[in-house]
Design an enzyme around this catalytic site. Structure first.
Site, mmCIF file in Angstrom:
data_model
loop_
_atom_site.group_PDB
_atom_site.id
_atom_site.type_symbol
_atom_site.label_atom_id
_atom_site.label_comp_id
_atom_site.label_asym_id
_atom_site.label_seq_id
_atom_site.Cartn_x
_atom_site.Cartn_y
_atom_site.Cartn_z
ATOM 1 N N CYS A 186 21.844 2.296 -140.188
ATOM 2 C CA CYS A 186 20.532 2.979 -140.568
ATOM 3 C C CYS A 186 20.009 2.714 -141.873
ATOM 4 O O CYS A 186 18.738 3.118 -142.067
ATOM 5 C CB CYS A 186 20.938 4.689 -141.555
ATOM 6 S SG CYS A 186 22.432 5.754 -140.172
ATOM 7 N N ASN A 202 31.449 4.635 -144.833
ATOM 8 C CA ASN A 202 31.205 3.999 -144.013
ATOM 9 C C ASN A 202 30.252 2.443 -143.639
ATOM 10 O O ASN A 202 30.378 1.648 -142.833
ATOM 11 C CB ASN A 202 29.652 4.429 -142.840
ATOM 12 C CG ASN A 202 28.708 4.713 -144.305
ATOM 13 O OD1 ASN A 202 28.409 4.678 -145.368
ATOM 14 N ND2 ASN A 202 26.951 4.249 -143.713
#
Length: 380
Positions: A324, A149
């Site tokens: 995140c 990611n």
């Protein structure tokens, strides 16, 4: 506005939003209820399950609904540990996993489990030979993400699958959140993959809903106990509107799987070439075996969050390497695993593309980057 943060979340498809609203308004029954309203909800739930299964070419009985990728990762990691603890206490993850996998695995060490971390090379790919050396008789799980990611590295799932053919009792989990719809299924959903996790808001579905693929014949303990939904394996009243909208979004998303990678790759290539021409810019994303929608780079001496906010002032939205972690100001775990020096790793930002992005947006991005480059040079 230019939105280059699609790996963090995507805008919901209007058709998926419409499906969510209509289902919320018209289907008020609990799918566990015995009356007709409950039956209507249950029917929609199973239709959505079958549609998702058909899109992945798996069985409907192998799809289980969750609240998203984080729950799915936790369920597979912890559920495997609980289900197979009598057979072993050893798990293997890579050094570039999402925190949902890494932290779930590390929490298990408090319960006596052991976790080994498979190293990656300087480009961010798992070293399959070194992963093989970590396997023990007590190994019960190998968890490797399909597409990283942060930098977009497509992990060697096929090679790991071949390796694990010799270890049929080990669960093989793939975090496929960044892979679905961007990279061909055959690359990350092999016949040896036992579990894969997905999140709807990564493919223009609603937030707070996702699913896992659970290959028949594999064991997994419950993560949530209660009323016995999802075949008794994941208790909690199903989010029927969200699930219906998710299946709608995935169908629409998969319709463009042939053209999307080619479209985003053109934009990514333009940006990569343009950014590479600037002194002091480091491109962390490679070319071969990298996803076509993610480009990670950094500018020497400029922290990633500074770059993000500078672009934000021009209504261009990107992120530090993981949404995140960005608010917590955590450095890229992927770049550190690649042995990128700390001072370089802290400069990293991520551009993540989707089919709505255009070359014109990329050109405007470079106009702004050129302005910021000169501004930072004066300050420096």
């Amino acid at each position: 506005m230019i939105y280059f943060d699609n790996s963090a979340t995507t805008a919901i498809f209007p058709q998926a939003l419409d499906a969510y609203v209509k289902t919320s308004q018209r289907i008020i029954g609990n799918p566990s209820s015995l009356h007709e309203l409950g039956t209507q909800a249950q029917r929609l739930l199973q239709q959505a399950r079958k549609q998702i299964a058909d899109l992945l070419a798996v069985e409907a009985s192998e799809i289980f609904f969750t609240s998203g990728g984080t729950e799915g990762d936790n369920w597979v990691v912890k559920g495997t540990a609980l289900a197979k603890k009598e057979f072993g206490n050893h798990l293997i993850i890579s050094g570039v996993e999402h925190p949902a996998v890494t932290k779930a695995a590390m929490q298990l060490t408090e319960l006596g489990f052991e976790v080994s971390v498979a190293p990656v090379n300087e480009q961010g790919f798992v070293r399959v030979d070194q992963l093989a050396a970590l396997i023990r008789p007590e190994t019960i799980l190998v968890s490797i993400m399909g597409v990283n990611n942060e930098i977009g590295a497509i992990q060697p799932i096929q090679a790991i699958s071949t390796l694990l053919e010799n270890y049929p009792t080990i669960h093989f989990h793939v975090d496929a959140v960044q892979a679905i719809g961007k990279v061909a299924h055959a690359i990350w959903l092999t016949s040896r993959v036992d579990f894969a996790t997905f999140s709807a808001h990564k493919f223009h579905g609603p937030r707070g809903v996702g699913f896992i693929y659970w290959r028949q014949g594999r064991k997994l303990s419950n993560l949530l106990n209660g009323g016995g939904q999802e075949g008794g394996f994941r208790s909690s009243t199903e989010n029927v509107p969200g699930i219906v909208a998710m299946s709608k979004a995935l169908r629409l998303y998969m319709e463009k799987i042939a053209e999307r990678p080619a479209h985003t790759k053109v934009i990514r290539s333009y940006l990569k070439e343009a950014l590479s021409s600037y002194e002091g810019v480091t491109i962390f994303s490679g070319e071969t075996d990298f996803a076509p929608h993610i480009l990670c780079f950094g500018l020497k001496g400029i922290r990633g969050e500074v770059m993000v906010h500078a672009f934000e002032e021009k209504q261009i939205y990107l992120s530090t390497t993981s949404a995140c972690s960005s608010r917590k100001k955590l450095d890229s775990s992927t770049l550190h695993a690649m042995n990128v020096p700390h001072e370089k790793a802290t400069t990293a930002v991520r551009i993540s593309l989707d089919e709505a992005n255009t070359i014109a947006e990329a050109e405007q991005f470079m106009v702004v980057f050129n302005h910021l480059y000169k501004k930072f040079a004066k300050i420096g």
